[in-house]
Enzyme design. Structure first.
Site, mmCIF file in Angstrom:
data_model
loop_
_atom_site.group_PDB
_atom_site.id
_atom_site.type_symbol
_atom_site.label_atom_id
_atom_site.label_comp_id
_atom_site.label_asym_id
_atom_site.label_seq_id
_atom_site.Cartn_x
_atom_site.Cartn_y
_atom_site.Cartn_z
ATOM 1 N N ASP A 176 77.140 78.171 45.379
ATOM 2 C CA ASP A 176 76.499 77.875 46.653
ATOM 3 C C ASP A 176 76.952 76.499 47.149
ATOM 4 O OD1 ASP A 176 73.678 79.086 48.091
ATOM 5 O OD2 ASP A 176 74.267 77.023 48.585
ATOM 6 N N ASN A 184 66.689 86.878 49.154
ATOM 7 C CA ASN A 184 65.873 86.579 50.329
ATOM 8 C C ASN A 184 66.140 87.657 51.381
ATOM 9 O OD1 ASN A 184 64.873 84.132 49.242
ATOM 10 N ND2 ASN A 184 66.733 83.066 49.869
ATOM 11 N N GLN A 189 66.015 84.439 54.599
ATOM 12 C CA GLN A 189 67.444 84.780 54.635
ATOM 13 C C GLN A 189 68.124 84.069 55.805
ATOM 14 O OE1 GLN A 189 68.199 89.010 54.827
ATOM 15 N NE2 GLN A 189 70.411 88.754 54.609
ATOM 16 N N VAL A 227 71.984 84.040 55.800
ATOM 17 C CA VAL A 227 73.301 84.669 55.943
ATOM 18 C C VAL A 227 73.087 86.174 55.829
ATOM 19 C CG1 VAL A 227 75.626 84.886 55.009
ATOM 20 C CG2 VAL A 227 74.492 82.655 54.976
ATOM 21 N N HIS A 280 73.030 89.194 49.402
ATOM 22 C CA HIS A 280 73.509 88.380 48.276
ATOM 23 C C HIS A 280 72.369 88.114 47.314
ATOM 24 C CE1 HIS A 280 72.306 85.829 51.653
ATOM 25 N NE2 HIS A 280 71.873 84.945 50.776
ATOM 26 N N HIS A 333 70.994 85.420 44.633
ATOM 27 C CA HIS A 333 71.115 84.042 44.142
ATOM 28 C C HIS A 333 70.891 84.048 42.629
ATOM 29 C CE1 HIS A 333 70.481 81.797 48.081
ATOM 30 N NE2 HIS A 333 70.020 82.993 48.421
#
Ligand code: 5GP
Length: 113
Positions: free
Chosen positions: A30, A86, A93, A95, A99, A101
């Site tokens: 990240d 998220n 969220q 993006v 995804h 994390h």
């Protein structure tokens, strides 16, 4: 779905510190880590978020977690870690390419903010 920064990273059009790649996902560090280890595991399939998941994507979600487990071992996160997806505005969220994390290297708190 409009191209996101994650799609550009997957396509090699934007730089990232990639730690894992396979036929179904790419994992990279990240840009703004919230812990000593903070890695994003991103499916190559451009699914905007968890709410857009199709039933046939269940294996893919499982794969992201198996990859998270393997990376956590490689990162030496022996005392534990947290995985987070998220979803949507209320979920935090930012993006709009699904995804997972992987966060670790410090003691996590609960509940999250
Ligand atoms: P979200 O808030 O959508 O769950 O998580 C998006 C994550 O992507 C954030 O933790 C943010 O720091 C990270 N991020 C956003 N843009 C970039 C980028 O260009 N490169 C990398 N490596 N991470 C990014």
């Amino acid at each position: 779905m409009a191209d996101t920064i994650f799609q550009k990273i997957i396509d090699g059009e934007a730089e990232a510190d990639i730690v894992h790649e396979d036929d179904r996902c790419v994992a990279f560090r990240d840009r703004n880590p919230v812990a000593p280890t903070h890695i994003l595991i991103v499916p190559r399939k451009p699914i905007p978020g968890l709410d857009d998941l199709a039933d046939e994507d269940a294996d893919l979600i499982g794969h992201l977690h198996v990859v998270a487990r393997d990376i956590a071992r490689e990162e030496g996160l022996r005392d534990g870690y947290r995985t987070v997806i998220n979803t949507g505005d209320d979920g935090g969220q930012t993006v709009w390419h699904l995804h997972l994390h992987l966060i670790g290297g410090r003691r996590m708190e609960w509940p999250p903010g």
